[in-house]
Motif scaffolding. Sequence first.
Motif, PDB file in Angstrom:
ATOM      1  N   SER A   1      32.900  96.348 -26.298  1.00 47.33           N
ATOM      2  CA  SER A   1      32.169  95.722 -27.206  1.00 47.33           C
ATOM      3  C   SER A   1      32.732  96.282 -28.637  1.00 47.33           C
ATOM      4  CB  SER A   1      30.632  96.024 -27.407  1.00 47.33           C
ATOM      5  OG  SER A   1      30.265  97.512 -27.395  1.00 47.33           O
ATOM      6  N   HIS A   2      33.114  97.450 -28.528  1.00 41.65           N
ATOM      7  CA  HIS A   2      33.717  98.024 -29.685  1.00 41.65           C
ATOM      8  C   HIS A   2      35.195  97.513 -30.158  1.00 41.65           C
ATOM      9  CE1 HIS A   2      34.454 101.151 -33.126  1.00 41.65           C
ATOM     10  NE2 HIS A   2      35.655 101.211 -32.507  1.00 41.65           N
TER      11      HIS A   2
ATOM     12  N   GLU B   1      40.038 106.852 -35.074  1.00 40.86           N
ATOM     13  CA  GLU B   1      39.791 106.034 -36.245  1.00 40.86           C
ATOM     14  C   GLU B   1      39.230 106.968 -37.378  1.00 40.86           C
ATOM     15  OE1 GLU B   1      36.907 103.060 -34.973  1.00 40.86           O
ATOM     16  OE2 GLU B   1      38.207 102.479 -33.302  1.00 40.86           O
TER      17      GLU B   1
ATOM     18  N   LEU C   1      31.617  99.459 -39.127  1.00 37.23           N
ATOM     19  CA  LEU C   1      32.553 100.356 -38.200  1.00 37.23           C
ATOM     20  C   LEU C   1      32.021 101.559 -38.190  1.00 37.23           C
ATOM     21  CD1 LEU C   1      35.251 100.405 -36.816  1.00 37.23           C
ATOM     22  CD2 LEU C   1      36.257 101.655 -38.741  1.00 37.23           C
ATOM     23  N   PRO C   2      31.565 102.278 -36.992  1.00 43.40           N
ATOM     24  CA  PRO C   2      30.869 103.580 -36.880  1.00 43.40           C
ATOM     25  C   PRO C   2      31.619 104.467 -37.643  1.00 43.40           C
ATOM     26  CG  PRO C   2      31.056 102.747 -34.782  1.00 43.40           C
ATOM     27  CD  PRO C   2      31.940 101.668 -35.528  1.00 43.40           C
TER      28      PRO C   2
ATOM     29  N   GLN D   1      34.911  93.783 -31.352  1.00 42.30           N
ATOM     30  CA  GLN D   1      34.276  93.423 -32.592  1.00 42.30           C
ATOM     31  C   GLN D   1      35.290  93.839 -33.696  1.00 42.30           C
ATOM     32  OE1 GLN D   1      30.688  95.563 -33.273  1.00 42.30           O
ATOM     33  NE2 GLN D   1      30.465  94.613 -35.287  1.00 42.30           N
ATOM     34  N   PHE D   2      36.142  95.265 -33.386  1.00 38.61           N
ATOM     35  CA  PHE D   2      36.869  95.760 -34.594  1.00 38.61           C
ATOM     36  C   PHE D   2      38.446  95.560 -34.429  1.00 38.61           C
ATOM     37  CE2 PHE D   2      32.693  98.104 -34.552  1.00 38.61           C
ATOM     38  CZ  PHE D   2      32.401  97.726 -35.817  1.00 38.61           C
ATOM     39  N   TYR D   3      38.825  95.317 -33.200  1.00 40.92           N
ATOM     40  CA  TYR D   3      40.522  95.420 -32.878  1.00 40.92           C
ATOM     41  C   TYR D   3      41.014  94.048 -32.649  1.00 40.92           C
ATOM     42  CZ  TYR D   3      40.668 100.390 -32.515  1.00 40.92           C
ATOM     43  OH  TYR D   3      40.390 101.874 -32.627  1.00 40.92           O
TER      44      TYR D   3
ATOM     45  N   THR E   1      36.371 103.758 -24.514  1.00 39.21           N
ATOM     46  CA  THR E   1      36.162 103.008 -25.566  1.00 39.21           C
ATOM     47  C   THR E   1      35.351 101.789 -24.953  1.00 39.21           C
ATOM     48  OG1 THR E   1      37.739 103.885 -26.876  1.00 39.21           O
ATOM     49  CG2 THR E   1      36.376 102.091 -27.474  1.00 39.21           C
ATOM     50  N   LYS E   2      34.014 101.559 -25.693  1.00 46.50           N
ATOM     51  CA  LYS E   2      33.444 100.241 -25.042  1.00 46.50           C
ATOM     52  C   LYS E   2      34.055  99.022 -25.473  1.00 46.50           C
ATOM     53  CE  LYS E   2      28.692 102.714 -25.356  1.00 46.50           C
ATOM     54  NZ  LYS E   2      27.404 102.616 -26.192  1.00 46.50           N
TER      55      LYS E   2
ATOM     56  N   GLU F   1      37.191 105.962 -31.269  1.00 41.70           N
ATOM     57  CA  GLU F   1      36.360 105.809 -32.609  1.00 41.70           C
ATOM     58  C   GLU F   1      36.822 107.483 -33.179  1.00 41.70           C
ATOM     59  OE1 GLU F   1      32.096 105.045 -31.947  1.00 41.70           O
ATOM     60  OE2 GLU F   1      32.915 103.732 -30.290  1.00 41.70           O
TER      61      GLU F   1
END
Length: 302
Positions: A83-84, A51, A9-10, A87-89, A80-81, A48
């Motif tokens: 892909s993000h 977060e 996660l960034p 992957q994370f949600y 928000t991308k 992001e």
Amino acid sequence: MPINIPHNLPAKEILEKENIFVMDELRAYSQDIRPLNIVILNIMPEKEKTETRLLRLLGNSPLQVNITLLRPTTHESKTTKKSHLDQFYRTFDEIRDKKFDGMIITGAPVEQLSFTEVNYWDELKEIMDWTTTNVTSTLHICWGAQAGLFHHYGVKKYPLKKKCSGIFQHRRLYKNITLLRGFDDIFNVPVSRYTTVKQEEIEEIPNLTILSTSDEAGVCLVASNDGKRIFLTGHLEYDEYTLKEEYDRDTSKGISIHMPNNYFPNNDPTKQPIHSWRSHANLLFVNWLNYYVYQETPYIWE
């Protein structure tokens, strides 16, 4: 103890540089600890950044916290991308059968719309109803607080003549409320909204208690008497540059907006803002995690 977040996660790299103790899931699984499970419904546009702000505060606690990030499926994020998010949600359908110790519902820049005009309103109502049985305590922030007050208690929001933006002094109204344990009598809170709720309407609801207010910004903190619902109309999670970013964004778009109150030194936007609410932000989140989540949640959900 740390917060447990996905290892890539960034926000993880940013928090580690700030010396916030974070742990990825691989290491967390090796520990024989009953962590708190917190789900964050993130409906802010720049997910992001939100977060990072929330995880920074959730990580400043002696408790181990597992984080699940949730997004509405009835709204497509433009900032928000994909892909993000993929992957994370998680989606509500993926978690609806689970129990969580705590939940955070963020704000969203939709205050000028009526609740029913928000394209994910029906989904949000379903989620808020679900929290009644599946979440020990839910913290609602800014528009999320207005949405929760309206849905659960019928408290309306009202448009302001101009945007309420800046750092405002708030009063602690009670000294024996654990959510405000350690708070000064007067404390600063960042505020950024076009609408407000009326104190007198909330006071008419027996199950709600107003915990803090501001002469300039109005009601700040409200709690249900059982602690299951906390409403924060400001943004204690904001960092020192968030209001500047919002101000710069709006002025670059040609939006007529006044400078945030009590924010830039000498009202000079070229000067660095002073972060005067950090300690109370940490106190609020630690108190919520300890007294309203950890102390109240069952060791094993049934």
